[in-house]
Design a protein around this motif. Structure first.
Motif, PDB file in Angstrom:
ATOM      1  N   THR A  31      66.858 -26.287 -93.530  1.00  0.00           N
ATOM      2  CA  THR A  31      67.072 -27.667 -93.113  1.00  0.00           C
ATOM      3  C   THR A  31      67.343 -28.522 -94.347  1.00  0.00           C
ATOM      4  O   THR A  31      66.986 -28.160 -95.472  1.00  0.00           O
ATOM      5  CB  THR A  31      65.838 -28.241 -92.388  1.00  0.00           C
ATOM      6  OG1 THR A  31      64.765 -28.346 -93.321  1.00  0.00           O
ATOM      7  CG2 THR A  31      65.433 -27.384 -91.206  1.00  0.00           C
ATOM      8  N   THR A  32      67.969 -29.649 -94.120  1.00  0.00           N
ATOM      9  CA  THR A  32      68.234 -30.579 -95.220  1.00  0.00           C
ATOM     10  C   THR A  32      66.922 -31.027 -95.849  1.00  0.00           C
ATOM     11  O   THR A  32      66.818 -31.137 -97.071  1.00  0.00           O
ATOM     12  CB  THR A  32      69.009 -31.796 -94.692  1.00  0.00           C
ATOM     13  OG1 THR A  32      70.189 -31.345 -94.037  1.00  0.00           O
ATOM     14  CG2 THR A  32      69.380 -32.731 -95.823  1.00  0.00           C
ATOM     15  N   GLY A  33      65.917 -31.252 -95.042  1.00  0.00           N
ATOM     16  CA  GLY A  33      64.611 -31.666 -95.558  1.00  0.00           C
ATOM     17  C   GLY A  33      64.018 -30.633 -96.500  1.00  0.00           C
ATOM     18  O   GLY A  33      63.459 -30.978 -97.539  1.00  0.00           O
ATOM     19  N   LEU A  38      65.909 -30.774 -99.816  1.00  0.00           N
ATOM     20  CA  LEU A  38      65.535 -31.959-100.590  1.00  0.00           C
ATOM     21  C   LEU A  38      64.181 -31.788-101.254  1.00  0.00           C
ATOM     22  O   LEU A  38      63.995 -32.167-102.405  1.00  0.00           O
ATOM     23  CB  LEU A  38      65.530 -33.198 -99.687  1.00  0.00           C
ATOM     24  CG  LEU A  38      66.891 -33.673 -99.199  1.00  0.00           C
ATOM     25  CD1 LEU A  38      66.730 -34.818 -98.206  1.00  0.00           C
ATOM     26  CD2 LEU A  38      67.774 -34.092-100.352  1.00  0.00           C
ATOM     27  N   GLU A  39      63.232 -31.216-100.534  1.00  0.00           N
ATOM     28  CA  GLU A  39      61.899 -31.004-101.093  1.00  0.00           C
ATOM     29  C   GLU A  39      61.920 -29.998-102.236  1.00  0.00           C
ATOM     30  O   GLU A  39      61.280 -30.188-103.265  1.00  0.00           O
ATOM     31  CB  GLU A  39      60.935 -30.547-100.003  1.00  0.00           C
ATOM     32  CG  GLU A  39      60.519 -31.663 -99.084  1.00  0.00           C
ATOM     33  CD  GLU A  39      59.548 -31.187 -98.028  1.00  0.00           C
ATOM     34  OE1 GLU A  39      58.833 -30.187 -98.259  1.00  0.00           O
ATOM     35  OE2 GLU A  39      59.508 -31.816 -96.958  1.00  0.00           O
ATOM     36  N   GLU A  40      62.660 -28.927-102.065  1.00  0.00           N
ATOM     37  CA  GLU A  40      62.694 -27.867-103.075  1.00  0.00           C
ATOM     38  C   GLU A  40      63.363 -28.313-104.369  1.00  0.00           C
ATOM     39  O   GLU A  40      62.976 -27.895-105.452  1.00  0.00           O
ATOM     40  CB  GLU A  40      63.433 -26.638-102.528  1.00  0.00           C
ATOM     41  CG  GLU A  40      62.671 -25.891-101.470  1.00  0.00           C
ATOM     42  CD  GLU A  40      63.475 -24.747-100.875  1.00  0.00           C
ATOM     43  OE1 GLU A  40      64.530 -24.396-101.436  1.00  0.00           O
ATOM     44  OE2 GLU A  40      63.041 -24.208 -99.853  1.00  0.00           O
ATOM     45  N   THR A  41      64.361 -29.142-104.277  1.00  0.00           N
ATOM     46  CA  THR A  41      65.135 -29.527-105.453  1.00  0.00           C
ATOM     47  C   THR A  41      64.651 -30.810-106.096  1.00  0.00           C
ATOM     48  O   THR A  41      65.128 -31.176-107.163  1.00  0.00           O
ATOM     49  CB  THR A  41      66.620 -29.708-105.086  1.00  0.00           C
ATOM     50  OG1 THR A  41      66.718 -30.741-104.111  1.00  0.00           O
ATOM     51  CG2 THR A  41      67.231 -28.431-104.565  1.00  0.00           C
ATOM     52  N   GLY A  42      63.745 -31.538-105.462  1.00  0.00           N
ATOM     53  CA  GLY A  42      63.291 -32.810-105.995  1.00  0.00           C
ATOM     54  C   GLY A  42      64.211 -33.963-105.616  1.00  0.00           C
ATOM     55  O   GLY A  42      63.984 -35.090-106.017  1.00  0.00           O
ATOM     56  N   ILE A  85      64.552 -38.783-105.377  1.00  0.00           N
ATOM     57  CA  ILE A  85      65.734 -39.572-105.714  1.00  0.00           C
ATOM     58  C   ILE A  85      66.230 -40.320-104.483  1.00  0.00           C
ATOM     59  O   ILE A  85      66.568 -41.505-104.551  1.00  0.00           O
ATOM     60  CB  ILE A  85      66.845 -38.670-106.287  1.00  0.00           C
ATOM     61  CG1 ILE A  85      66.389 -38.071-107.615  1.00  0.00           C
ATOM     62  CG2 ILE A  85      68.153 -39.444-106.447  1.00  0.00           C
ATOM     63  CD1 ILE A  85      67.275 -36.979-108.147  1.00  0.00           C
ATOM     64  N   GLN A  86      66.235 -39.648-103.348  1.00  0.00           N
ATOM     65  CA  GLN A  86      66.685 -40.276-102.111  1.00  0.00           C
ATOM     66  C   GLN A  86      65.767 -41.444-101.729  1.00  0.00           C
ATOM     67  O   GLN A  86      66.239 -42.513-101.352  1.00  0.00           O
ATOM     68  CB  GLN A  86      66.720 -39.251-100.980  1.00  0.00           C
ATOM     69  CG  GLN A  86      67.191 -39.838 -99.661  1.00  0.00           C
ATOM     70  CD  GLN A  86      67.066 -38.856 -98.516  1.00  0.00           C
ATOM     71  OE1 GLN A  86      66.188 -37.995 -98.522  1.00  0.00           O
ATOM     72  NE2 GLN A  86      67.926 -38.983 -97.540  1.00  0.00           N
ATOM     73  N   GLN A  87      64.472 -41.254-101.849  1.00  0.00           N
ATOM     74  CA  GLN A  87      63.524 -42.320-101.513  1.00  0.00           C
ATOM     75  C   GLN A  87      63.707 -43.521-102.433  1.00  0.00           C
ATOM     76  O   GLN A  87      63.666 -44.663-101.991  1.00  0.00           O
ATOM     77  CB  GLN A  87      62.096 -41.802-101.587  1.00  0.00           C
ATOM     78  CG  GLN A  87      61.737 -40.882-100.458  1.00  0.00           C
ATOM     79  CD  GLN A  87      60.329 -40.316-100.592  1.00  0.00           C
ATOM     80  OE1 GLN A  87      59.649 -40.511-101.592  1.00  0.00           O
ATOM     81  NE2 GLN A  87      59.896 -39.596 -99.576  1.00  0.00           N
TER      82      GLN A  87
END
Length: 54
Positions: free
Chosen positions: A8-10, A13-17, A21-23
């Motif tokens: 999943t995209t989530g 995002l979690e794995e790469t950090g 950045i998105q937040q």
């Protein structure tokens, strides 16, 4: 052996950090909108950074 199942995209995002950045980008966008609503002449400005507590 590497797991090649779809992620999943989530998860990505979690794995790469990238989640952090998105937040931060979303927070800057919201702050920028608020500044433009309340400051005269803000159409010529943009929020580019902020620091917690300052």
């Amino acid at each position: 052996m590497r797991d090649h199942r779809p992620q999943t995209t989530g998860d990505i995002l979690e794995e790469t950090g990238l989640n952090n950045i998105q937040q931060r980008a979303m927070a800057l966008s919201q702050l920028n909108k608020a500044v433009k609503q309340h400051v005269n002449g803000a159409e010529h400005c943009r929020v580019s950074n902020y620091r917690q507590g300052y």
